[in-house]
Design an enzyme around this catalytic site. Structure first.
Site, PDB file in Angstrom:
ATOM      1  N   SER A 146       0.853  -1.194   0.000  1.00 51.49           N
ATOM      2  CA  SER A 146       0.000   0.000   0.000  1.00 51.49           C
ATOM      3  C   SER A 146       0.881   1.235   0.000  1.00 51.49           C
ATOM      4  O   SER A 146       1.986   1.225   0.562  1.00 51.49           O
ATOM      5  CB  SER A 146      -0.900   0.016   1.243  1.00 51.49           C
ATOM      6  OG  SER A 146      -1.554   1.268   1.377  1.00 51.49           O
ATOM      7  N   TYR A 160      -1.843  -0.145  10.188  1.00 54.27           N
ATOM      8  CA  TYR A 160      -1.967  -0.720   8.838  1.00 54.27           C
ATOM      9  C   TYR A 160      -0.760  -0.331   7.988  1.00 54.27           C
ATOM     10  O   TYR A 160      -0.173  -1.166   7.299  1.00 54.27           O
ATOM     11  CB  TYR A 160      -3.257  -0.202   8.202  1.00 54.27           C
ATOM     12  CG  TYR A 160      -3.482  -0.637   6.769  1.00 54.27           C
ATOM     13  CD1 TYR A 160      -4.041  -1.879   6.481  1.00 54.27           C
ATOM     14  CD2 TYR A 160      -3.135   0.204   5.706  1.00 54.27           C
ATOM     15  CE1 TYR A 160      -4.260  -2.278   5.167  1.00 54.27           C
ATOM     16  CE2 TYR A 160      -3.352  -0.188   4.389  1.00 54.27           C
ATOM     17  CZ  TYR A 160      -3.907  -1.423   4.128  1.00 54.27           C
ATOM     18  OH  TYR A 160      -4.117  -1.815   2.819  1.00 54.27           O
TER      19      TYR A 160
END
Length: 251
Positions: A146, A160
Site C-alpha cells: 500500500s 496498517y
C-alpha cells in the site's frame, strides 16, 4: 479461452482487488484458486463467473493468518492442481480510524497476523513448491502492499501502514533470496482505490473525500491494480524482481 496450464492462488479474493485479480487471471487462462475467510457467497460468485467464461476456478475457505490454515490450503491445491505457479498475497484487514495512542493490543495482533504473518506463511509454502532448488519449475509472487507504507497514514491507520512497510521489506529481501531459484517476487502499492475496505475503516466514502488531493483527481479502480499484478506475473516482466509499482494516481 486459451489455457496456459498455470495455477494461481489469490488470497483475500472474494472482494475488491482480490476479486478483480481472480477474474482477470481466469480470463488469461489460469487455474484460479480463490481464497476467502468468511463470505462463501461472494467467493462462489467469483468462481462461477470464471467458469461461465470457460475458465477453471475453485474457492478455498482458509484462515491464512495461522500456519495450520496455510498448510492445509496449499495441500488442497496440491491435490486439486498438482502444482502452483503464481501467488498473489492480497489478504488484508483494516480497523476503524484511530491515533496510535488509542490502539489496543488485540487490534495490533490481528492487523499484523493477517497483513504480515499470512504473507510470510504463504510465501514459505509457495517457495517450497516453486523453487528450482526444490525441484520446482519456478514461479512468481506478487504482494499487495500500500502507498500507506510510504505515507504512514497518520491519525488514521498507522498500524496498517506499518504492516505494509513490513511487506515492503519482505519483498526486497525475499526477491534477492530466491532470484536464482527461478522465482520472481514483486509488489504493487495501491493508493486510494474504490473497495469495501474503507467500510471496515468506518468511512465508506473516504476515497471521494480525498480524491481532490490526488493529482489525477480521482480514485482508482480494482481492475487497474489487477492489471499491474498480472503484468508482474507475466513474461512481459521477466527481468523484473524486487520492484514496486505504485498505483496511486500520482500521489
Amino acid at each position: 479461452m486459451k489455457f496456459i496450464n498455470k495455477t494461481i492462488l489469490i488470497t483475500g479474493a472474494s472482494r475488491g482487488i482480490g476479486a478483480s485479480t481472480s477474474l482477470l487471471a481466469g480470463k488469461k487462462g489460469y487455474n484460479v484458486c480463490v481464497n476467502f475467510l468468511n463470505n462463501d457467497h461472494l467467493a462462489n460468485n467469483i468462481v462461477n463467473e470464471i467458469k461461465s467464461q470457460g475458465g477453471k476456478a475453485i474457492a478455498y475457505k482458509a484462515n491464512i493468518s495461522i500456519e495450520k490454515g496455510v498448510i492445509q490450503l496449499f495441500k488442497k491445491i496440491d491435490k486439486d492442481f498438482g502444482k502452483i505457479d503464481a501467488l498473489v498475497n492480497n489478504v488484508g484487514v483494516l480497523d476503524k480510524q484511530s491515533k496510535v495512542e488509542n490502539l489496543e493490543l488485540e487490534r495490533l495482533q490481528k492487523t499484523f497476523n493477517y497483513n504480515v504473518i499470512s504473507y510470510f506463511l504463504c510465501c514459505k509454502e509457495a517457495i517450497k513448491r516453486m523453487s528450482s532448488k526444490n525441484g520446482g519449475a519456478g514461479g512468481g509472487i506478487v504482494n499487495v502492499s500500500s502507498i500507506a507504507s510510504k505515507t504512514g497514514a497518520p491519525n488514521e491507520y498507522v498500524d496498517y501502514a506499518a504492516s505494509k512497510a513490513a511487506i515492503d521489506a519482505l519483498i526486497i529481501g525475499l526477491s534477492k533470496e530466491v532470484a536464482n531459484e527461478k522465482i520472481r517476487v514483486n509488489a504493487v502499492r495501491p493508493g486510494f482505490i474504490y473497495t469495501d475496505i474503507h467500510i471496515d475503516g468506518g468511512e465508506p466514502n473516504r476515497v471521494d473525500r480525498i480524491k481532490e488531493e490526488i493529482p489525477m483527481k480521482r480514485g482508482g479502480k480494482p481492475i487497474e491494480v489487477a492489471q499491474a499484478i498480472l503484468w508482474l506475473l507475466s513474461e512481459k516482466s521477466s527481468f523484473s524482481t524486487g520492484i514496486f509499482i505504485d498505483i496511486t494516481g500520482g500521489v
